[in-house]
Design a protein around this motif. Structure first.
Motif, short mmCIF file in Angstrom:
data_model
loop_
_atom_site.label_atom_id
_atom_site.label_comp_id
_atom_site.label_asym_id
_atom_site.label_seq_id
_atom_site.Cartn_x
_atom_site.Cartn_y
_atom_site.Cartn_z
N LEU A 106 -0.39 9.21 0.20
CA LEU A 106 -1.05 9.59 -1.06
C LEU A 106 -0.50 10.92 -1.57
CD1 LEU A 106 -3.25 9.08 -3.15
CD2 LEU A 106 -4.89 10.16 -1.61
N HIS A 107 -0.34 11.89 -0.69
CA HIS A 107 0.17 13.20 -1.08
C HIS A 107 1.58 13.07 -1.65
CE1 HIS A 107 1.91 17.25 -0.54
NE2 HIS A 107 0.67 17.67 -0.73
N ASN B 294 6.12 22.74 -9.97
CA ASN B 294 5.77 23.80 -9.00
C ASN B 294 4.31 23.70 -8.54
OD1 ASN B 294 8.37 24.98 -9.19
ND2 ASN B 294 7.76 25.99 -11.09
N LEU B 295 3.72 22.54 -8.74
CA LEU B 295 2.31 22.37 -8.38
C LEU B 295 2.24 21.79 -6.96
CD1 LEU B 295 -0.24 22.99 -9.96
CD2 LEU B 295 -0.42 20.60 -10.56
N ASP B 296 2.15 22.69 -5.98
CA ASP B 296 2.19 22.26 -4.59
C ASP B 296 0.79 22.05 -3.98
OD1 ASP B 296 4.97 22.33 -4.55
OD2 ASP B 296 5.00 24.47 -4.10
N ASN B 297 -0.21 22.69 -4.55
CA ASN B 297 -1.57 22.57 -4.01
C ASN B 297 -2.26 21.35 -4.63
OD1 ASN B 297 -1.32 24.91 -2.47
ND2 ASN B 297 -1.97 26.21 -4.16
N ILE B 298 -2.41 20.33 -3.82
CA ILE B 298 -3.02 19.08 -4.29
C ILE B 298 -4.30 18.83 -3.49
CG2 ILE B 298 -2.71 16.61 -4.65
CD1 ILE B 298 0.30 17.07 -4.67
N PHE B 299 -5.44 18.92 -4.16
CA PHE B 299 -6.73 18.65 -3.54
C PHE B 299 -7.11 17.18 -3.78
CE2 PHE B 299 -6.75 23.19 -4.12
CZ PHE B 299 -7.50 23.69 -3.07
N VAL B 300 -7.55 16.52 -2.75
CA VAL B 300 -8.05 15.15 -2.88
C VAL B 300 -9.44 15.11 -2.24
CG1 VAL B 300 -7.75 12.74 -2.25
CG2 VAL B 300 -5.75 14.12 -2.87
N THR C 70 0.25 0.99 -2.19
CA THR C 70 0.46 1.06 -0.74
C THR C 70 -0.67 1.78 -0.02
OG1 THR C 70 1.74 3.08 -1.02
CG2 THR C 70 2.96 1.02 -0.99
N VAL C 71 -1.58 2.41 -0.77
CA VAL C 71 -2.67 3.17 -0.16
C VAL C 71 -4.03 2.51 -0.39
CG1 VAL C 71 -3.85 5.40 -0.11
CG2 VAL C 71 -1.37 5.32 -0.37
N PHE C 72 -4.21 1.89 -1.56
CA PHE C 72 -5.52 1.34 -1.93
C PHE C 72 -5.49 -0.19 -2.04
CE2 PHE C 72 -5.42 5.65 -3.65
CZ PHE C 72 -6.63 6.15 -3.21
N ARG C 73 -6.65 -0.78 -1.84
CA ARG C 73 -6.81 -2.22 -2.10
C ARG C 73 -6.68 -2.47 -3.59
NH1 ARG C 73 -9.21 -6.00 0.94
NH2 ARG C 73 -10.22 -6.85 -0.93
N SER C 74 -6.07 -3.59 -3.94
CA SER C 74 -5.94 -3.95 -5.36
C SER C 74 -7.05 -4.90 -5.82
CB SER C 74 -4.57 -4.60 -5.61
OG SER C 74 -4.42 -5.75 -4.79
N GLU C 75 -7.92 -5.31 -4.87
CA GLU C 75 -9.03 -6.19 -5.20
C GLU C 75 -10.32 -5.62 -4.63
OE1 GLU C 75 -8.11 -9.98 -3.60
OE2 GLU C 75 -6.44 -10.37 -4.99
N ALA C 76 -11.42 -5.95 -5.25
CA ALA C 76 -12.71 -5.48 -4.77
C ALA C 76 -13.03 -6.13 -3.42
CB ALA C 76 -13.81 -5.79 -5.78
N PRO D 108 3.92 -0.26 4.96
CA PRO D 108 4.67 -0.96 3.91
C PRO D 108 5.49 0.02 3.11
CG PRO D 108 2.34 -0.78 3.34
CD PRO D 108 2.48 -0.34 4.77
N SER D 109 6.53 -0.51 2.49
CA SER D 109 7.41 0.36 1.70
C SER D 109 6.64 0.98 0.57
CB SER D 109 8.58 -0.47 1.14
OG SER D 109 8.08 -1.53 0.36
N PRO D 110 6.87 2.26 0.29
CA PRO D 110 6.08 2.96 -0.73
C PRO D 110 6.35 2.41 -2.11
CG PRO D 110 7.90 4.32 0.02
CD PRO D 110 7.86 3.13 0.91
N ALA D 111 5.33 2.43 -2.94
CA ALA D 111 5.48 1.97 -4.31
C ALA D 111 4.54 2.75 -5.17
CB ALA D 111 5.18 0.47 -4.42
#
Length: 491
Positions: free
Chosen positions: A125-126, A141-147, A267-273, A305-308
């Motif tokens: 995700l990052h 230059n935005l290196d600080n990513i809060f999730v 590659t990180v989240f489900r695409s269906e409910a 899985p390969s990133p997308a």
């Protein structure tokens, strides 16, 4: 009798006319002199008044000059402070991503891996968020990513297990996943709001409202396209260019009128409910799922899985999706942090880049071998002769790829490759520069300093560049490798 010297006051011959003329002239002169005297006195009086007024104005002018000088000094001081705070604000810019985990569900394969899956999801995700911001938003230059993920951990676990979606029957899988997710990235967090209607929604909205007003937040994304309620909520922010939508499942019907740019990370989240199992109940209690610590991952992790990363700059109409089912919420208050070790089944490549952390998850600089004084002196003399210091980004990165300025760089790019001793000397010099991210830096290529080398009893005291890190424990307890694996350091 001689009458020559006898005075006659009356001259019958008429010579008295001459005397009268003299008297008249005298009187006229006397009147003129009187008028002249009056004019002189009046002039002197007016002159005295003007002089007094001039003196008062001069005094007032001097006071005004003093006041102006004081205000000029104060203005320069305020300008310096303003520039300092502007610089500080620019250097502390960040991106903030809010995920409503009730509907934006992470991939079940990653959840099934527990803590290891959480780490993989966090790194993936990052990486994609950084790529998206650089390529599509020009935020280089935005290196600080809060999730910040908000969900009901037990509710989501029950739904995944009972629907047969989760490949394992472990009801604590989401909790373990969340723990790994938080540990992998220091600015990532899971918050478990427990059961209850709209608990996650309320927290998501408050976080969003706060970050939308924050001028240091340059990028704000919301993962909540599954819920029509967010479409109405976002309507008042439609003119804010920093807002993006992270789309997981197909967007609900009301989002067709939301004109925010969208992107997805499949590659990180489900695409269906998460499907509902017919005829089954979904018990949801307020008691948190039991949290256990996974001491060691003995089996090798499956290859991810390969990133997308797909992007869509204008939303497309989508069919409405069901918002039914119980809320699932996140993990923030899991069990207390415990000592752990995650070791790959394969022998670790000693050449792989890694960073160190102490017991408080603060970055610790790896010790450097002592530099050769002769090499240090030679490089200083060379830089002085050239009139520019060596470019740290260029010489300390592979093939000089770290410097983005290229030919426009104001620092020196050597045509010949520096020797190992010269690189070591440059690393020592670079280590004296304070990293903007300080002890939360997770950049494997960062060669800057992240703490004082003598945090206790520093000779320079408050004048030290790293004074805000004084008192920090610089004993490393954890080694994090570039592939995301971790090793506990025994001291």
């Amino acid at each position: 009798m001689n009458n020559r010297n006898v005075y006659h006051p009356y001259d019958p011959a008429g010579d008295g006319d001459e005397t009268d003329g003299f008297v008249t002239a005298y009187r006229e002169w006397e009147e003129s002199a009187h008028r002249h005297n009056v004019i002189s006195q009046d002039f002197a009086k007016q002159f005295q008044q003007l002089w007094q007024k001039c003196h008062e104005l001069e005094t007032e002018c001097l006071e005004q000059k003093k006041t102006v000088k004081l205000w000029q000094q104060e203005g320069r001081k305020m300008e310096r402070e303003l520039n300092y705070y502007k610089s500080a604000a620019e250097n502390a810019c960040f991106a903030f991503v809010i995920i409503d985990g009730d509907g934006a569900v992470f991939d079940e394969e990653l959840i099934a891996l527990g803590e290891e899956g959480g780490k993989k999801a966090a790194h993936e995700l990052h990486k994609h968020l950084r790529e998206y911001m650089q390529e599509e938003c020009e935020l280089h230059n935005l290196d600080n990513i809060f999730v910040h993920v908000v969900l009901n951990a037990q509710g989501l676990s029950s739904a995944l297990v009972q629907s047969g979606t989760l490949p394992t029957g472990d009801y604590a899988a989401v909790t373990k996943f969340g723990r790994g997710f938080c540990r992998a990235q220091p600015l990532f967090s899971f918050t478990d709001v427990g059961g209850g209607k709209e608990q996650a929604d309320h927290k998501v909205r408050k976080l969003f409202e706060m970050m939308e007003k924050n001028i240091q937040c340059k990028f704000l994304a919301l993962a909540g396209c599954h819920d029509n309620g967010y479409a109405t909520f976002l309507e008042s922010y439609r003119n804010n260019p920093k807002i993006r939508l992270l789309e997981t499942t197909p967007a609900a019907a009301d989002f067709r009128n939301c004109h925010f740019d969208r992107f997805s990370i499949p590659t990180v989240f489900r695409s269906e409910a998460v499907p509902s199992k017919p005829g089954s109940s979904r018990p949801v209690t307020n008691k948190l799922a039991t949290v256990t610590t996974q001491a060691m991952m003995n089996s090798p992790s499956p290859k991810p899985p390969s990133p997308a990363l797909t992007t869509a700059f204008r939303p497309k109409p989508a069919e409405a999706t069901s918002n039914g089912g119980n809320s699932y919420a996140a993990i923030g208050k899991a069990a207390p942090s415990q000592t752990f070790s995650i070791v790959s089944s394969k022998k670790k490549n000693t050449q792989q880049a890694f960073i160190l952390f102490n017991r408080d998850d603060e970055r610790v600089d790896a010790p450097l071998p002592k530099a050769d004084p002769l090499v240090v002196k030679r490089m200083e003399e060379q830089a002085k002769a050239i009139g520019a210091n060596f470019c740290n980004r260029y010489h300390l990165s592979p093939n000089g790829t770290g410097c983005k300025a290229g030919d426009n760089c104001s620092y020196y790019h050597s045509e010949t490759k520096l020797s190992k001793q010269e690189i070591l000397a440059l690393k020592h010099k670079t280590r004296k520069i304070v990293c903007n991210n300080g002890s939360i830096c997770d950049d494997f290529s960062c060669n800057l300093g992240h703490h004082c080398q003598s945090p206790v009893g520093c000779y320079f005291g408050s004048e030290c560049r790293f004074s805000k890190f004084h008192g920090m424990d610089i004993t490393p307890t954890l080694r994090v490798f570039e592939d995301g694996t971790r090793e506990v350091i025994s001291n």
